[in-house]
Design a protein around this motif. Structure first.
Motif, short mmCIF file in Angstrom:
data_model
loop_
_atom_site.label_atom_id
_atom_site.label_comp_id
_atom_site.label_asym_id
_atom_site.label_seq_id
_atom_site.Cartn_x
_atom_site.Cartn_y
_atom_site.Cartn_z
N GLY A 1 6.83 19.75 17.68
CA GLY A 1 6.70 18.97 16.30
C GLY A 1 7.48 17.81 15.86
N LEU A 2 8.82 17.92 16.53
CA LEU A 2 9.80 16.71 16.28
C LEU A 2 9.28 15.45 17.08
CD1 LEU A 2 13.01 18.56 15.99
CD2 LEU A 2 11.87 17.38 14.13
N SER A 3 8.90 15.89 18.70
CA SER A 3 8.41 14.87 19.54
C SER A 3 7.19 14.20 18.84
CB SER A 3 8.39 15.57 20.69
OG SER A 3 9.41 16.16 21.23
N THR A 4 5.98 14.99 18.42
CA THR A 4 4.99 14.43 18.03
C THR A 4 5.32 13.46 16.64
OG1 THR A 4 3.65 16.53 18.61
CG2 THR A 4 2.78 15.03 17.03
N THR A 5 6.26 13.76 15.73
CA THR A 5 6.58 12.78 14.54
C THR A 5 7.07 11.59 15.30
OG1 THR A 5 7.19 14.89 13.44
CG2 THR A 5 8.03 12.78 12.62
N VAL A 6 7.83 11.75 16.12
CA VAL A 6 8.48 10.53 16.76
C VAL A 6 7.69 9.50 17.29
CG1 VAL A 6 9.99 9.56 18.62
CG2 VAL A 6 10.73 11.55 17.18
N LEU A 7 6.54 10.03 18.02
CA LEU A 7 5.28 9.36 18.51
C LEU A 7 4.50 9.02 17.63
CD1 LEU A 7 3.85 8.47 21.00
CD2 LEU A 7 2.73 10.75 21.16
N ALA A 8 4.11 9.59 16.45
CA ALA A 8 3.26 9.21 15.66
C ALA A 8 3.99 7.91 14.81
CB ALA A 8 3.02 10.45 14.65
N SER A 9 5.19 7.92 14.64
CA SER A 9 5.75 6.92 13.82
C SER A 9 5.86 5.62 14.59
CB SER A 9 7.34 7.25 13.55
OG SER A 9 8.14 7.45 14.57
N LYS A 10 5.89 5.78 16.06
CA LYS A 10 6.15 4.58 16.81
C LYS A 10 4.51 3.89 17.52
CE LYS A 10 10.35 4.28 16.79
NZ LYS A 10 10.88 2.86 15.99
N PHE A 11 3.67 4.95 17.35
CA PHE A 11 2.28 4.58 17.99
C PHE A 11 1.12 4.72 16.84
CE2 PHE A 11 -1.64 5.87 20.58
CZ PHE A 11 -1.81 4.61 20.85
N ASP A 12 0.66 3.72 16.08
CA ASP A 12 -0.24 3.78 15.09
C ASP A 12 -1.28 4.54 15.30
OD1 ASP A 12 1.71 2.36 13.52
OD2 ASP A 12 0.97 0.32 14.05
N HIS A 13 -1.98 4.61 16.69
CA HIS A 13 -3.34 4.96 16.86
C HIS A 13 -3.38 6.46 17.25
CE1 HIS A 13 -5.14 1.10 16.60
NE2 HIS A 13 -4.17 0.48 17.13
N TYR A 14 -2.16 7.11 16.91
CA TYR A 14 -1.90 8.53 17.71
C TYR A 14 -2.80 9.44 16.67
CZ TYR A 14 -0.08 12.85 18.79
OH TYR A 14 0.16 14.14 19.26
N GLY A 15 -3.78 10.23 17.20
CA GLY A 15 -4.42 11.20 16.52
C GLY A 15 -5.64 10.60 15.98
N LYS A 16 -6.10 9.29 16.39
CA LYS A 16 -7.13 8.65 15.89
C LYS A 16 -8.16 8.81 17.04
CE LYS A 16 -4.90 5.98 12.41
NZ LYS A 16 -4.26 4.57 12.01
N SER A 17 -9.40 8.35 16.79
CA SER A 17 -10.37 8.57 18.12
C SER A 17 -10.28 7.21 18.90
CB SER A 17 -11.68 8.46 17.36
OG SER A 17 -11.94 7.28 16.61
N ASP A 18 -9.62 6.33 18.50
CA ASP A 18 -9.26 5.14 19.66
C ASP A 18 -8.11 5.13 20.16
OD1 ASP A 18 -7.82 4.52 17.12
OD2 ASP A 18 -8.60 2.67 17.22
N GLN A 19 -7.32 6.11 20.22
CA GLN A 19 -5.89 6.15 20.66
C GLN A 19 -5.93 5.88 22.29
OE1 GLN A 19 -3.98 9.87 19.87
NE2 GLN A 19 -4.90 10.97 21.59
N HIS A 20 -7.02 6.47 22.94
CA HIS A 20 -7.24 6.19 24.45
C HIS A 20 -7.58 4.85 24.84
CE1 HIS A 20 -11.34 6.74 23.12
NE2 HIS A 20 -11.62 6.08 24.08
N GLU A 21 -7.89 3.94 23.91
CA GLU A 21 -8.14 2.52 23.95
C GLU A 21 -6.96 1.64 24.29
OE1 GLU A 21 -10.94 1.03 21.18
OE2 GLU A 21 -12.27 2.57 21.53
N TYR A 22 -5.53 2.43 24.05
CA TYR A 22 -4.46 1.62 24.07
C TYR A 22 -3.32 2.33 24.67
CZ TYR A 22 -6.48 -0.34 19.83
OH TYR A 22 -7.28 -0.87 19.02
N PRO A 23 -3.70 2.27 26.02
CA PRO A 23 -2.67 2.90 26.89
C PRO A 23 -1.22 2.78 27.20
CG PRO A 23 -4.19 2.04 28.39
CD PRO A 23 -4.63 1.73 26.98
N HIS A 24 -1.24 1.18 27.17
CA HIS A 24 0.19 0.77 27.22
C HIS A 24 0.97 0.90 25.85
CE1 HIS A 24 -0.37 -1.25 30.87
NE2 HIS A 24 -1.52 -1.72 30.50
N GLU A 25 0.34 0.84 24.80
CA GLU A 25 1.11 1.14 23.36
C GLU A 25 1.54 2.51 23.46
OE1 GLU A 25 -1.83 -0.65 23.87
OE2 GLU A 25 -1.11 -2.75 22.87
N LEU A 26 0.55 3.45 23.93
CA LEU A 26 0.84 4.83 23.88
C LEU A 26 2.00 5.16 24.88
CD1 LEU A 26 0.14 7.97 23.18
CD2 LEU A 26 -1.31 7.96 25.17
#
Length: 149
Positions: A88-113
């Motif tokens: 949960g903490l790791s997911t929170t860190v990722l969601a705060s740094k990657f705006d598209h996390y959890g959205k349907s278009d997150q796979h379109e931004y592999p470098h940002e992820l």
């Protein structure tokens, strides 16, 4: 485990986790598998095996034989709960740094992820480094050594 003190085993395990986190944090998106991920996986397995077995053995040897099954169940429950909190903490860190996390278009931004995932590994470096710093204060001796009467 019956020769090396438990705190040293824990320190080696924490070092394995720390090295794996450093390798992942310094990884590039095009790195060869055998120059990065392979070694990170290897150090993770070393860390997990040493820490889990040492902590489990310590938990089981600290209770009476009739209570060891309860101690093992409690130990595994604690491991699963702490894994969930860490995820949960790791997911929170990722969601705060990657705006598209959890959205349907997150796979379109592999470098940002990938760059967002680096912050998760920086967080992992801080946690495993803190654990390594606490290892000298553990009071774990040699586990499984027969006491002579």
């Amino acid at each position: 485990m019956h020769i090396i003190p438990g705190r040293i085993m824990m320190a080696i395990g924490c070092t394995g986790f720390l090295l794996a986190s450093i390798i992942w944090a310094t990884n590039s998106i095009n790195r060869n598998y055998f120059l990065g991920p392979f070694w990170a996986f290897t150090f993770t397995v070393i860390g997990a095996d040493l820490i889990y077995n040492t902590a489990n053995r310590c938990a089981l040897s600290s209770v009476d034989k009739s209570l060891q099954s309860r101690a093992a169940g409690s130990f595994n429950t604690f491991i699963m709960l702490s894994s969930s909190v860490g995820l949960g903490l790791s997911t929170t860190v990722l969601a705060s740094k990657f705006d598209h996390y959890g959205k349907s278009d997150q796979h379109e931004y592999p470098h940002e992820l990938f760059e967002g995932m680096k912050y998760v590994y920086y967080f992992s470096i801080s946690l495993s480094g803190a654990a390594l710093c606490l290892c000298p204060f553990l009071k774990l001796g040699v586990l499984g050594k027969k006491l002579q009467s």
